[in-house]
Design a protein around this motif. Structure first.
Motif, PDB file in Angstrom:
ATOM      1  N   ALA A   1       0.833  -1.203   0.000  1.00  5.98           N
ATOM      2  CA  ALA A   1       0.000   0.000   0.000  1.00  5.98           C
ATOM      3  C   ALA A   1       0.867   1.253   0.000  1.00  5.98           C
ATOM      4  O   ALA A   1       0.567   2.227  -0.705  1.00  5.98           O
ATOM      5  CB  ALA A   1      -0.932  -0.003   1.208  1.00  5.98           C
ATOM      6  N   LYS A   2       1.952   1.220   0.765  1.00  8.80           N
ATOM      7  CA  LYS A   2       2.854   2.374   0.806  1.00  8.80           C
ATOM      8  C   LYS A   2       3.511   2.583  -0.556  1.00  8.80           C
ATOM      9  O   LYS A   2       3.592   3.704  -1.052  1.00  8.80           O
ATOM     10  CB  LYS A   2       3.925   2.154   1.880  1.00  8.80           C
ATOM     11  N   ALA A   3       3.943   1.501  -1.178  1.00  6.72           N
ATOM     12  CA  ALA A   3       4.565   1.605  -2.501  1.00  6.72           C
ATOM     13  C   ALA A   3       3.557   2.102  -3.535  1.00  6.72           C
ATOM     14  O   ALA A   3       3.873   2.955  -4.374  1.00  6.72           O
ATOM     15  CB  ALA A   3       5.125   0.254  -2.927  1.00  6.72           C
ATOM     16  N   LEU A   4       2.318   1.612  -3.445  1.00  6.25           N
ATOM     17  CA  LEU A   4       1.277   2.058  -4.364  1.00  6.25           C
ATOM     18  C   LEU A   4       0.972   3.533  -4.156  1.00  6.25           C
ATOM     19  O   LEU A   4       0.838   4.291  -5.117  1.00  6.25           O
ATOM     20  CB  LEU A   4       0.011   1.216  -4.173  1.00  6.25           C
ATOM     21  N   ARG A   5       0.890   3.929  -2.898  1.00  6.94           N
ATOM     22  CA  ARG A   5       0.638   5.340  -2.588  1.00  6.94           C
ATOM     23  C   ARG A   5       1.766   6.207  -3.137  1.00  6.94           C
ATOM     24  O   ARG A   5       1.527   7.258  -3.739  1.00  6.94           O
ATOM     25  CB  ARG A   5       0.518   5.542  -1.077  1.00  6.94           C
ATOM     26  N   GLU A   6       3.001   5.763  -2.961  1.00  9.80           N
ATOM     27  CA  GLU A   6       4.137   6.524  -3.484  1.00  9.80           C
ATOM     28  C   GLU A   6       4.115   6.579  -5.008  1.00  9.80           C
ATOM     29  O   GLU A   6       4.402   7.617  -5.599  1.00  9.80           O
ATOM     30  CB  GLU A   6       5.443   5.913  -2.991  1.00  9.80           C
ATOM     31  N   ASP A   7       3.715   5.460  -5.659  1.00 13.22           N
ATOM     32  CA  ASP A   7       3.614   5.452  -7.113  1.00 13.22           C
ATOM     33  C   ASP A   7       2.546   6.429  -7.589  1.00 13.22           C
ATOM     34  O   ASP A   7       2.747   7.169  -8.553  1.00 13.22           O
ATOM     35  CB  ASP A   7       3.284   4.049  -7.627  1.00 13.22           C
ATOM     36  N   VAL A   8       1.389   6.420  -6.908  1.00 15.54           N
ATOM     37  CA  VAL A   8       0.305   7.323  -7.287  1.00 15.54           C
ATOM     38  C   VAL A   8       0.723   8.765  -7.049  1.00 15.54           C
ATOM     39  O   VAL A   8       0.494   9.644  -7.900  1.00 15.54           O
ATOM     40  CB  VAL A   8      -0.991   6.983  -6.514  1.00 15.54           C
ATOM     41  N   GLU A   9       1.352   9.032  -5.924  1.00 14.60           N
ATOM     42  CA  GLU A   9       1.775  10.391  -5.620  1.00 14.60           C
ATOM     43  C   GLU A   9       2.846  10.864  -6.602  1.00 14.60           C
ATOM     44  O   GLU A   9       2.866  12.025  -7.001  1.00 14.60           O
ATOM     45  CB  GLU A   9       2.294  10.484  -4.188  1.00 14.60           C
TER      46      GLU A   9
ATOM     47  N   ALA B   1      -8.550  13.727  -5.416  1.00 13.83           N
ATOM     48  CA  ALA B   1      -9.703  14.436  -5.955  1.00 13.83           C
ATOM     49  C   ALA B   1      -9.339  15.107  -7.266  1.00 13.83           C
ATOM     50  O   ALA B   1     -10.212  15.369  -8.097  1.00 13.83           O
ATOM     51  CB  ALA B   1     -10.211  15.454  -4.936  1.00 13.83           C
ATOM     52  N   ASP B   2      -8.065  15.430  -7.493  1.00 12.16           N
ATOM     53  CA  ASP B   2      -7.630  16.009  -8.758  1.00 12.16           C
ATOM     54  C   ASP B   2      -7.788  15.002  -9.896  1.00 12.16           C
ATOM     55  O   ASP B   2      -8.126  15.356 -11.021  1.00 12.16           O
ATOM     56  CB  ASP B   2      -6.161  16.435  -8.690  1.00 12.16           C
ATOM     57  N   LEU B   3      -7.533  13.726  -9.584  1.00  6.00           N
ATOM     58  CA  LEU B   3      -7.580  12.693 -10.632  1.00  6.00           C
ATOM     59  C   LEU B   3      -8.945  12.054 -10.765  1.00  6.00           C
ATOM     60  O   LEU B   3      -9.394  11.751 -11.867  1.00  6.00           O
ATOM     61  CB  LEU B   3      -6.541  11.616 -10.324  1.00  6.00           C
ATOM     62  N   PHE B   4      -9.595  11.800  -9.643  1.00  7.87           N
ATOM     63  CA  PHE B   4     -10.836  11.058  -9.653  1.00  7.87           C
ATOM     64  C   PHE B   4     -11.958  11.924  -9.094  1.00  7.87           C
ATOM     65  O   PHE B   4     -11.968  12.237  -7.913  1.00  7.87           O
ATOM     66  CB  PHE B   4     -10.712   9.795  -8.788  1.00  7.87           C
ATOM     67  N   PRO B   5     -12.938  12.281  -9.922  1.00  2.31           N
ATOM     68  CA  PRO B   5     -14.057  13.078  -9.397  1.00  2.31           C
ATOM     69  C   PRO B   5     -14.900  12.219  -8.458  1.00  2.31           C
ATOM     70  O   PRO B   5     -14.933  11.009  -8.588  1.00  2.31           O
ATOM     71  CB  PRO B   5     -14.830  13.485 -10.654  1.00  2.31           C
ATOM     72  N   PRO B   6     -15.620  12.877  -7.546  1.00  5.22           N
ATOM     73  CA  PRO B   6     -16.462  12.075  -6.620  1.00  5.22           C
ATOM     74  C   PRO B   6     -17.567  11.361  -7.369  1.00  5.22           C
ATOM     75  O   PRO B   6     -18.066  11.857  -8.375  1.00  5.22           O
ATOM     76  CB  PRO B   6     -16.989  13.108  -5.632  1.00  5.22           C
ATOM     77  N   LYS B   7     -17.963  10.203  -6.874  1.00  5.17           N
ATOM     78  CA  LYS B   7     -19.013   9.414  -7.522  1.00  5.17           C
ATOM     79  C   LYS B   7     -20.368  10.032  -7.224  1.00  5.17           C
ATOM     80  O   LYS B   7     -20.596  10.598  -6.161  1.00  5.17           O
ATOM     81  CB  LYS B   7     -19.005   7.968  -6.984  1.00  5.17           C
ATOM     82  N   GLU B   8     -21.254   9.878  -8.197  1.00  3.79           N
ATOM     83  CA  GLU B   8     -22.616  10.357  -7.990  1.00  3.79           C
ATOM     84  C   GLU B   8     -23.361   9.344  -7.152  1.00  3.79           C
ATOM     85  O   GLU B   8     -23.156   8.149  -7.277  1.00  3.79           O
ATOM     86  CB  GLU B   8     -23.309  10.517  -9.342  1.00  3.79           C
ATOM     87  N   PRO B   9     -24.277   9.819  -6.284  1.00  5.45           N
ATOM     88  CA  PRO B   9     -25.047   8.841  -5.481  1.00  5.45           C
ATOM     89  C   PRO B   9     -25.980   8.046  -6.366  1.00  5.45           C
ATOM     90  O   PRO B   9     -26.485   8.542  -7.359  1.00  5.45           O
ATOM     91  CB  PRO B   9     -25.813   9.725  -4.492  1.00  5.45           C
ATOM     92  N   ARG B  10     -26.205   6.837  -6.016  1.00  5.86           N
ATOM     93  CA  ARG B  10     -27.043   5.945  -6.826  1.00  5.86           C
ATOM     94  C   ARG B  10     -28.488   6.099  -6.507  1.00  5.86           C
ATOM     95  O   ARG B  10     -28.985   6.335  -5.533  1.00  5.86           O
ATOM     96  CB  ARG B  10     -26.637   4.492  -6.592  1.00  5.86           C
TER      97      ARG B  10
END
Length: 169
Positions: free
Chosen positions: A99-107, A160-169
């Motif tokens: 998870a830390k490596a993934l977070r660092e990759d995403v960041e 939030a810059d990359l992924f907009p919030p999901k609309e409620p269903r």
């Protein structure tokens, strides 16, 4: 046990009749029968006691074996629980590392907006345009710039810059 046949018993009866006589023979036979019954009862008592003692020893031995088996099983369960806990902690640590490596990759993949736009230092006198699309004021004071920079700095590198919030269903 004693190998006494019928002929030997007949010889003993004749000798007893001759020695004791017909008057005392029935009394002596009852007395001999009493002693035989007592000896037989004593023999059976000793035999039963010996059998009970052997059964008791066998039960004690079985109980000890069962306790040893229970202790062994309990120890194996404890060892297995420790091993499972250790494996769980290893997996948990591996997941944390992933998870830390993934977070660092995403960041590292996210380019912060403050670093992506070029510095606004243009020599032409045209009014500068802010990010929201409104004209920027020509006179800026240090307080407004700090507030704007703080607002942009908190949004820099967020998901939030990359992924907009999901609309409620």
């Amino acid at each position: 046990m004693f190998d006494i046949g019928f002929s030997e018993l007949l010889v003993i009866a004749v000798v007893a009749l001759i020695v004791l006589g017909p008057e005392r023979l029935p009394k002596a036979a009852r007395f001999a029968g009493l002693w035989v019954r007592r000896a037989r009862a004593q023999w059976y008592s000793v035999k039963d006691e010996l059998e009970r003692e052997l059964a008791s020893e066998e039960l004690k031995r079985n109980l000890k074996d069962a306790q040893d088996a229970l202790r062994d099983t309990e120890q194996r369960i404890r060892d297995s629980a420790r091993e499972t806990e250790r494996q769980f902690e290893d997996v948990r640590q591996a997941v944390r590392d992933d998870a830390k490596a993934l977070r660092e990759d995403v960041e590292s993949a996210i380019t912060p907006p403050a670093l992506a736009r070029p510095p606004v230092a243009s020599p032409d006198p045209a009014p500068a345009i802010e990010e929201e699309g409104r004209p920027a004021s020509t006179t800026t004071d240090a307080h407004d710039e700090a507030t704007t920079d703080d607002a942009h700095a908190s949004d820099v590198g967020t998901t939030a810059d990359l992924f907009p919030p999901k609309e409620p269903r």
